[in-house]
Write an enzyme that holds these catalytic residues in place. Structure first.
Site, PDB file in Angstrom:
ATOM      1  N   CYS A 184       0.829  -1.196   0.000  1.00 45.09           N
ATOM      2  CA  CYS A 184       0.000   0.000   0.000  1.00 45.09           C
ATOM      3  C   CYS A 184       0.864   1.247   0.000  1.00 45.09           C
ATOM      4  O   CYS A 184       2.054   1.216   0.305  1.00 45.09           O
ATOM      5  CB  CYS A 184      -0.897   0.008   1.228  1.00 45.09           C
ATOM      6  SG  CYS A 184      -1.865  -1.494   1.464  1.00 45.09           S
ATOM      7  N   ARG A 212       3.908   0.361  -6.784  1.00 39.75           N
ATOM      8  CA  ARG A 212       3.892  -0.616  -5.699  1.00 39.75           C
ATOM      9  C   ARG A 212       2.823  -1.684  -5.899  1.00 39.75           C
ATOM     10  O   ARG A 212       2.883  -2.743  -5.279  1.00 39.75           O
ATOM     11  CB  ARG A 212       3.617   0.103  -4.367  1.00 39.75           C
ATOM     12  CG  ARG A 212       4.754   0.997  -3.912  1.00 39.75           C
ATOM     13  CD  ARG A 212       4.302   1.890  -2.764  1.00 39.75           C
ATOM     14  NE  ARG A 212       5.462   2.496  -2.115  1.00 39.75           N
ATOM     15  CZ  ARG A 212       5.805   2.302  -0.845  1.00 39.75           C
ATOM     16  NH1 ARG A 212       5.077   1.518  -0.093  1.00 39.75           N
ATOM     17  NH2 ARG A 212       6.857   2.878  -0.335  1.00 39.75           N
ATOM     18  N   TRP A 261      -3.509  -2.356  -1.366  1.00 39.72           N
ATOM     19  CA  TRP A 261      -3.321  -3.698  -1.920  1.00 39.72           C
ATOM     20  C   TRP A 261      -4.010  -4.650  -0.955  1.00 39.72           C
ATOM     21  O   TRP A 261      -3.624  -4.765   0.207  1.00 39.72           O
ATOM     22  CB  TRP A 261      -1.832  -4.011  -2.047  1.00 39.72           C
ATOM     23  CG  TRP A 261      -1.530  -5.302  -2.733  1.00 39.72           C
ATOM     24  CD1 TRP A 261      -1.678  -5.562  -4.067  1.00 39.72           C
ATOM     25  CD2 TRP A 261      -1.027  -6.509  -2.144  1.00 39.72           C
ATOM     26  NE1 TRP A 261      -1.291  -6.859  -4.342  1.00 39.72           N
ATOM     27  CE2 TRP A 261      -0.887  -7.459  -3.185  1.00 39.72           C
ATOM     28  CE3 TRP A 261      -0.673  -6.874  -0.844  1.00 39.72           C
ATOM     29  CZ2 TRP A 261      -0.422  -8.745  -2.962  1.00 39.72           C
ATOM     30  CZ3 TRP A 261      -0.214  -8.157  -0.618  1.00 39.72           C
ATOM     31  CH2 TRP A 261      -0.092  -9.080  -1.670  1.00 39.72           C
ATOM     32  N   ASN A 289      -0.868   1.220   6.298  1.00 41.49           N
ATOM     33  CA  ASN A 289      -0.119   0.159   5.624  1.00 41.49           C
ATOM     34  C   ASN A 289       0.289  -0.858   6.676  1.00 41.49           C
ATOM     35  O   ASN A 289       0.764  -0.480   7.748  1.00 41.49           O
ATOM     36  CB  ASN A 289       1.148   0.700   4.961  1.00 41.49           C
ATOM     37  CG  ASN A 289       0.864   1.623   3.812  1.00 41.49           C
ATOM     38  OD1 ASN A 289      -0.272   1.765   3.386  1.00 41.49           O
ATOM     39  ND2 ASN A 289       1.910   2.268   3.308  1.00 41.49           N
ATOM     40  N   GLY A 290       0.182  -2.144   6.363  1.00 37.88           N
ATOM     41  CA  GLY A 290       0.597  -3.176   7.309  1.00 37.88           C
ATOM     42  C   GLY A 290      -0.547  -4.114   7.628  1.00 37.88           C
ATOM     43  O   GLY A 290      -1.579  -4.150   6.947  1.00 37.88           O
ATOM     44  N   GLU A 331      14.117 -17.464 -12.693  1.00 39.99           N
ATOM     45  CA  GLU A 331      13.771 -16.061 -12.877  1.00 39.99           C
ATOM     46  C   GLU A 331      12.984 -15.850 -14.169  1.00 39.99           C
ATOM     47  O   GLU A 331      12.028 -15.060 -14.206  1.00 39.99           O
ATOM     48  CB  GLU A 331      15.044 -15.216 -12.871  1.00 39.99           C
ATOM     49  CG  GLU A 331      14.869 -13.752 -13.261  1.00 39.99           C
ATOM     50  CD  GLU A 331      13.977 -12.954 -12.337  1.00 39.99           C
ATOM     51  OE1 GLU A 331      13.667 -11.805 -12.683  1.00 39.99           O
ATOM     52  OE2 GLU A 331      13.559 -13.472 -11.279  1.00 39.99           O
ATOM     53  N   LYS A 387       9.213 -14.214 -14.354  1.00 37.95           N
ATOM     54  CA  LYS A 387       8.869 -13.038 -15.148  1.00 37.95           C
ATOM     55  C   LYS A 387       7.675 -13.314 -16.060  1.00 37.95           C
ATOM     56  O   LYS A 387       6.767 -12.496 -16.179  1.00 37.95           O
ATOM     57  CB  LYS A 387      10.063 -12.598 -15.996  1.00 37.95           C
ATOM     58  CG  LYS A 387      11.132 -11.862 -15.237  1.00 37.95           C
ATOM     59  CD  LYS A 387      10.651 -10.477 -14.814  1.00 37.95           C
ATOM     60  CE  LYS A 387      11.440  -9.979 -13.616  1.00 37.95           C
ATOM     61  NZ  LYS A 387      11.163 -10.663 -12.354  1.00 37.95           N
ATOM     62  N   GLU A 430       4.365 -13.693 -13.949  1.00 39.50           N
ATOM     63  CA  GLU A 430       3.862 -12.562 -13.172  1.00 39.50           C
ATOM     64  C   GLU A 430       3.310 -11.441 -14.044  1.00 39.50           C
ATOM     65  O   GLU A 430       2.488 -10.659 -13.565  1.00 39.50           O
ATOM     66  CB  GLU A 430       4.924 -12.030 -12.203  1.00 39.50           C
ATOM     67  CG  GLU A 430       6.135 -11.376 -12.803  1.00 39.50           C
ATOM     68  CD  GLU A 430       7.153 -10.989 -11.726  1.00 39.50           C
ATOM     69  OE1 GLU A 430       6.791 -10.935 -10.534  1.00 39.50           O
ATOM     70  OE2 GLU A 430       8.308 -10.730 -12.080  1.00 39.50           O
ATOM     71  N   HIS A 487      12.894 -36.485 -13.729  1.00 40.96           N
ATOM     72  CA  HIS A 487      12.358 -36.796 -12.403  1.00 40.96           C
ATOM     73  C   HIS A 487      10.939 -36.254 -12.240  1.00 40.96           C
ATOM     74  O   HIS A 487      10.561 -35.813 -11.143  1.00 40.96           O
ATOM     75  CB  HIS A 487      13.276 -36.249 -11.318  1.00 40.96           C
ATOM     76  CG  HIS A 487      14.622 -36.910 -11.300  1.00 40.96           C
ATOM     77  ND1 HIS A 487      14.873 -38.088 -10.643  1.00 40.96           N
ATOM     78  CD2 HIS A 487      15.787 -36.565 -11.905  1.00 40.96           C
ATOM     79  CE1 HIS A 487      16.131 -38.445 -10.818  1.00 40.96           C
ATOM     80  NE2 HIS A 487      16.715 -37.535 -11.584  1.00 40.96           N
ATOM     81  N   LYS A 531       4.969  -4.045  -5.494  1.00 46.00           N
ATOM     82  CA  LYS A 531       6.392  -3.852  -5.766  1.00 46.00           C
ATOM     83  C   LYS A 531       7.236  -4.324  -4.598  1.00 46.00           C
ATOM     84  O   LYS A 531       8.287  -4.929  -4.777  1.00 46.00           O
ATOM     85  CB  LYS A 531       6.667  -2.374  -6.059  1.00 46.00           C
ATOM     86  CG  LYS A 531       8.124  -2.069  -6.412  1.00 46.00           C
ATOM     87  CD  LYS A 531       8.552  -2.782  -7.683  1.00 46.00           C
ATOM     88  CE  LYS A 531       9.963  -2.433  -8.092  1.00 46.00           C
ATOM     89  NZ  LYS A 531      10.441  -3.264  -9.215  1.00 46.00           N
TER      90      LYS A 531
END
Length: 607
Positions: free
Chosen positions: A2, A27, A74, A98-99, A479, A483, A486, A502, A602
């Site tokens: 947030c 964010r 968020w 926020n939190g 990675e 990418k 997301e 496997h 973010k």
């Protein structure tokens, strides 16, 4: 994560608060709102969705007032709805938060038993009712704050406005970052200095437990004991005020293309090209005595740390382990006193990483922070800061911050090895030369963009994709998969190529794109052998390799991207770039929100 913005001034604040919130869009958020005080009355405007929705609401119903607070949310407790958007209010206060308040259920039950009526599903609304109750009992915002925050368990950055005190904003911090900006005849608050950069370059960062009171001409800060304290005023880089997309369609595209410059800046800080030596910031740490290194990180930073682990072990010859920050504190891990703890974070405010770092500080361990925000909590609290030099990164999906982390970890590994005698002068010069070549090589790699666009068009309809690599580029498979999923919302997995048989090979069919990362080197033949197993089952292979590698193994592949011949040491840095382009252009073709993908933030400042 947030975002919070607030202003107490002499002119209308709502438009400027809205602009400040726009600087926090990177964010990630799903609703937004603003509250102001006008003629002694609190007014709020809230909207689900993007800030354009809130702007439309405010155009229809303008907000008046010279004091106000704003928020981008968020969703955590309760879905993304206008009802759950901040600010939350009573007849007396409006609050942004926020939190996460962990004990909100017990507090809510007590407040409801006393007649409080809640209108949202959030934990944050607890603060509005609780501080109203305490203010009505004490008629003092300082006492109300002390009583309220002493009852809260969890993390918070909070701003509160009071209808009875229309010229002050109350702020408090515990675990979540909050900054105060100093102006002339007005003062500001924000989740970070970036939000405040157009307004001021004079910033005070609150410490955990601090409570602040902002008025037009004064800022008072009190610690958890209620004692007034003074904090240093920091002057932030004015360039933060000038971040924009330029001629690019998205911030992510701009940030991908900035990576040659980012690598130049990073190695310009950590390498002396004349002596061909690495030069980290001065420290009283004796790296020659380090017998073990442990890296801790989350998300993309964790994948950067995986590469760093390989470098530390290969070049410094020091045992190195790695842990996900969200798991680290819960394992009862025995840590020797000579273990060097390294924490990697783009924002320096990631809740899990901060908690792990503070745990290690309590144990008396030496701590190093690899971080992109020099004013962040992580940077301020570790024993040694190794800044990355990516500059502000706005796109939620990390690109240039990732390669800057890799560059910094590469320099760190070399110095560790030099100090303990594992890296001799001639080898250090060779490794330094390889690092100094990366900006030029990165420019060459980025020229593959047109070819990447064609590949993106072929895979955009896929429902899943696999990425595989071995050794020093295995983390790049992880990675690259992250990418793609997301920002394009295509399910993707990265795995070590040797693990193909496997279980993962069961997924192979003609519709499954398989991205194979195969730089030349000691593991090339083994990687290609695994790729051949995919081709034998009609998998659609996209091969990233050198000209020689493609000639040797690329004939049956769906597509090939030719990479320069690279030193194995720097291959993880440079192979990251085309994988970023692949994810970016696939997402663009699918029409997703590239810079602000759904459900993502973010920086994750809550556990």
């Amino acid at each position: 994560m947030c975002g919070i913005v607030g202003i107490v001034g002499t002119s209308q604040v709502a438009p400027r608060i809205l602009n400040g919130l726009r600087r926090l869009e990177y964010r990630g958020y799903d609703s937004a709102g603003i509250a102001t005080i006008s003629n002694g009355n609190i007014e709020t405007r809230r909207a689900k969705g993007k800030l354009s929705e809130l702007s439309d609401v405010m155009d229809a119903q303008p907000l008046q007032g010279n004091l106000g607070i704003g928020h981008t949310r968020w969703a955590t407790h309760g879905p993304a709805t206008t009802q759950n958007a901040h600010p939350h209010r009573t007849d007396h206060v409006a609050v942004v938060h926020n939190g996460i308040i962990e004990n909100y259920r017990e507090l809510k039950q007590d407040l409801e038993a006393q007649g409080a009526v809640f209108s949202s599903e959030t934990d944050s609304e607890i603060i509005a009712h609780l501080i109203t109750q305490q203010f009505l009992e004490t008629d003092c915002i300082e006492q109300a704050a002390q009583r309220t925050f002493s009852k809260l368990t969890g993390t918070y950055a909070v701003a509160v406005i009071f209808s009875a005190v229309p010229d002050k904003i109350l702020v408090a911090r515990s675990g979540s970052p909050l900054a105060i900006g100093l102006g002339d005849g007005e003062n500001y608050l924000g989740s970070d200095s970036f939000a405040l950069a157009p307004l001021t370059n004079r910033i005070i960062y609150l410490d955990d437990g601090d409570v602040g009171i902002l008025s037009r001409d004064k800022v008072e800060i009190f610690n958890a004991a209620g004692e007034e304290v003074e904090h240093n005023i920091q002057i932030i880089d004015a360039s933060q005020a000038m971040v924009d997309k330029g001629n690019y369609r998205h911030f992510m595209a701009k940030e991908i293309m900035e990576q040659p410059d980012v690598l130049s800046r990073t190695f310009g800080q950590y390498i002396d090209p004349n002596s061909q030596r690495v030069s980290l910031p001065e420290t009283d740490m004796d790296f020659s005595k380090v017998s073990r290194v442990m890296l801790v990180a989350c998300g993309t930073a964790y994948f950067a740390a995986l590469v760093g682990r390989n470098w530390v072990e290969r070049y410094a010859k020091i045992p190195c382990s790695i842990d996900i920050a969200s798991e680290f504190r819960y394992r009862d891990l025995p840590l020797a006193s000579d273990t060097l703890m390294v924490f990697v974070s783009q924002s320096g405010e990631t809740a899990d990483t901060l908690a792990a770092m503070r745990y290690c500080l309590k144990l008396g361990l030496r701590t190093v922070g690899v971080v992109n925000v020099p004013e962040s909590s992580l940077a301020r609290e570790v024993d040694l800061v190794l800044p990355t030099y990516a500059g502000p990164e706005i796109g939620v999906a990390s690109t240039k911050a990732f390669t800057a982390q890799l560059g910094t970890l590469a320099a760190f590994a070399i110095q560790l090895g030099r100090d303990n005698g594992a890296v001799l002068e001639q080898e250090e010069a060779k490794l330094v030369d390889a690092l100094l070549a990366t900006p030029r090589q990165a420019n060459a790699v980025l020229e593959c963009e047109d070819e990447i666009i064609k590949i993106a068009a072929q895979i955009m309809t896929a429902t899943s994709a696999l990425f595989m690599g071995r050794g020093h580029v295995y983390p790049l498979a992880l990675e690259g998969a992250l990418k793609l999923k997301e920002i394009s919302y295509i399910h993707a997995e990265g795995f070590a190529a040797g693990e193909l048989k496997h279980g993962s090979i069961a997924l192979i069919d003609e519709a499954m794109p398989i991205v194979t990362i195969a730089p030349e080197g000691e593991l090339f033949d083994k990687t290609i052998s695994n790729m051949q197993e995919v081709l034998a089952r009609k998998g659609s292979v996209i091969l990233f390799s050198s000209e020689k590698g493609i000639k040797q193994a690329g004939e049956a592949c769906m597509a090939c991207i030719q990479m320069p011949e690279l030193d194995p040491f720097t291959a993880p840095i440079l192979y990251a770039l085309p994988l970023q382009l692949l994810a970016y252009h696939t997402a663009c073709l699918k029409g997703t929100d590239v810079d602000q993908p759904r459900n993502l933030a973010k920086s994750v400042t809550v556990e």
